[in-house]
Design a protein around this motif. Structure first.
Motif, PDB file in Angstrom:
ATOM      1  N   ARG A  67       0.835  -1.220   0.000  1.00 13.29           N
ATOM      2  CA  ARG A  67       0.000   0.000   0.000  1.00 13.29           C
ATOM      3  C   ARG A  67       0.862   1.259   0.000  1.00 13.29           C
ATOM      4  NH1 ARG A  67      -3.419  -3.547   2.676  1.00 13.29           N
ATOM      5  NH2 ARG A  67      -2.355  -3.269   4.655  1.00 13.29           N
ATOM      6  N   LYS A  81      -0.747  -3.177  -8.283  1.00 15.41           N
ATOM      7  CA  LYS A  81      -2.053  -2.540  -8.120  1.00 15.41           C
ATOM      8  C   LYS A  81      -3.220  -3.464  -8.476  1.00 15.41           C
ATOM      9  CE  LYS A  81      -4.586   1.732  -9.226  1.00 15.41           C
ATOM     10  NZ  LYS A  81      -5.849   1.117  -8.930  1.00 15.41           N
ATOM     11  N   GLU A  82      -3.125  -4.097  -9.673  1.00 14.30           N
ATOM     12  CA  GLU A  82      -4.260  -4.922 -10.124  1.00 14.30           C
ATOM     13  C   GLU A  82      -4.550  -6.065  -9.134  1.00 14.30           C
ATOM     14  OE1 GLU A  82      -3.616  -7.792 -13.254  1.00 14.30           O
ATOM     15  OE2 GLU A  82      -1.537  -7.147 -13.478  1.00 14.30           O
ATOM     16  N   ASP A  85      -6.234  -4.508  -5.922  1.00 15.61           N
ATOM     17  CA  ASP A  85      -7.594  -4.056  -6.213  1.00 15.61           C
ATOM     18  C   ASP A  85      -8.579  -5.210  -6.318  1.00 15.61           C
ATOM     19  OD1 ASP A  85      -6.810  -1.481  -6.191  1.00 15.61           O
ATOM     20  OD2 ASP A  85      -6.763  -1.211  -8.379  1.00 15.61           O
ATOM     21  N   SER A  86      -8.095  -6.365  -6.814  1.00 10.18           N
ATOM     22  CA  SER A  86      -9.037  -7.465  -7.022  1.00 10.18           C
ATOM     23  C   SER A  86      -9.024  -8.460  -5.869  1.00 10.18           C
ATOM     24  CB  SER A  86      -8.684  -8.193  -8.319  1.00 10.18           C
ATOM     25  OG  SER A  86      -7.392  -8.742  -8.191  1.00 10.18           O
ATOM     26  N   ARG A 189     -10.271   0.747   3.750  1.00  3.54           N
ATOM     27  CA  ARG A 189      -9.376   0.267   2.710  1.00  3.54           C
ATOM     28  C   ARG A 189     -10.196  -0.131   1.495  1.00  3.54           C
ATOM     29  NH1 ARG A 189      -5.589  -4.213   5.287  1.00  3.54           N
ATOM     30  NH2 ARG A 189      -6.182  -5.271   3.366  1.00  3.54           N
ATOM     31  N   SER A 190      -9.726   0.211   0.276  1.00 10.03           N
ATOM     32  CA  SER A 190     -10.548  -0.048  -0.909  1.00 10.03           C
ATOM     33  C   SER A 190     -10.778  -1.552  -1.087  1.00 10.03           C
ATOM     34  CB  SER A 190      -9.912   0.563  -2.146  1.00 10.03           C
ATOM     35  OG  SER A 190      -8.639  -0.006  -2.324  1.00 10.03           O
ATOM     36  N   ASP A 191      -9.848  -2.385  -0.580  1.00  8.92           N
ATOM     37  CA  ASP A 191     -10.065  -3.829  -0.742  1.00  8.92           C
ATOM     38  C   ASP A 191     -10.907  -4.412   0.390  1.00  8.92           C
ATOM     39  OD1 ASP A 191      -8.069  -3.660   1.174  1.00  8.92           O
ATOM     40  OD2 ASP A 191      -6.858  -5.279   0.337  1.00  8.92           O
ATOM     41  N   VAL A 196     -14.474  -7.800  -2.841  1.00  7.08           N
ATOM     42  CA  VAL A 196     -13.025  -8.013  -2.747  1.00  7.08           C
ATOM     43  C   VAL A 196     -12.697  -8.867  -1.525  1.00  7.08           C
ATOM     44  CG1 VAL A 196     -10.778  -6.887  -2.778  1.00  7.08           C
ATOM     45  CG2 VAL A 196     -12.695  -5.800  -3.907  1.00  7.08           C
TER      46      VAL A 196
END
Ligand code: ADP
Ligand code: ZN
Length: 245
Positions: A67, A81-82, A85-86, A189-191, A196
């Motif tokens: 991060r 990143k990919e 993100d997934s 956190r975006s994940d 996700v």
């Protein structure tokens, strides 16, 4: 002359050192390497930070390192990143390189607490090769049920500035949406979004859970109930670490 004197003093030191060193002083010099295993949301990060603080050694979280690289926009950040993100695992070679680099820093001489590494059998084997000369480590497995995990992750909030972690249900910040320690606005956190999280759990069961058997066979594993209050979990971890095996 001076050189010779220094040399003989060193040699004497070595001889006496080995004559007088008993088991306990050798133990004290051993590197202390603690590995925290457990599903996402098991409390690994929270506990790893506390354990590292208590032992005075660094806390190394591969997730935090990734991060940080994302935030700084480094090449490594762009490459991973990919995956972040997934919710998929970053390829082993990338993680292992980054970890080797981190643990070769001088602050790791006395040992370190690993959080989020290893996460697959090839990573565990790479770590064994890396530690071959250093010797021992201890693995703590935090056990938590899936339902608890999803609730914990969904409620998780962290401070982008000082890294403090809260949970809006079980351990909210006393300042609401702001960090209790530094006043920065907390973020999710975006994940930590539901889809996700589900992918992270799938990855955990397929790639990471086999490590339990891997370390059990080596006699390195201690199971700890991660559903307890964080203070209690912490005490149990410290006790497990202090017990000789
Ligand atoms: P959590 O333990 O809560 O799932 P982390 O912060 O440890 O989260 O990791 C976040 C993400 O970083 C993972 O979903 C994965 O994409 C990547 N990652 C972290 N550590 C590793 C690792 N050892 N191997 C592969 N990917 C990793
Ligand atoms: Zn803060």
């Amino acid at each position: 002359m001076m050189k010779a004197l220094i040399f003989s003093m060193c040699a004497a030191g070595l001889v006496f050192g080995s004559l007088f060193s008993d088991d306990s002083s050798e133990k004290a010099q051993e590197k202390m390497i603690i590995i925290l295993l457990g599903p996402p949301g098991s409390g690994k990060g929270t506990q790893a930070k506390k354990v590292a603080g208590e032992l005075g050694i660094p806390h190394i979280s591969t997730g935090d390192l990734f991060r940080e690289n994302l935030k700084q926009g480094t090449d490594l950040g762009k490459r991973v990143k990919e995956f972040l993100d997934s919710g998929r695992l970053v390829p082993d070679a990338i993680v292992v390189d980054m970890l080797e680099d981190r643990v070769s820093k001088p602050d790791c001489l006395k040992g370190y607490v690993l959080d989020g590494f290893p996460r697959s059998i090839p990573q565990a084997e790479a770590l064994d090769r890396l530690l071959a000369s250093t010797g021992s480590y201890k693995v703590i497995n935090l056990q938590v049920a899936d339902q608890t995990i999803i609730e914990r992750i969904e409620g998780r909030e962290s401070c982008p500035s000082c890294g403090a972690v809260y949970n809006k249900y079980s351990s909210p910040s006393k300042k609401g949406a702001l960090c209790e320690k530094c006043g920065t606005e907390l973020v999710q956190r975006s994940d930590d979004k539901k889809e996700v999280v589900e992918e992270r759990l799938r990855q955990y069961y397929s790639q990471t859970e086999p490590l339990i058997g891997f370390y059990e066979k080596k006699g390195k594993l201690v199971h700890i109930d991660g559903r307890e209050d964080p203070q209690i979990v912490f005490k149990e971890i410290m006790q497990a670490i202090s017990e000789k095996k």
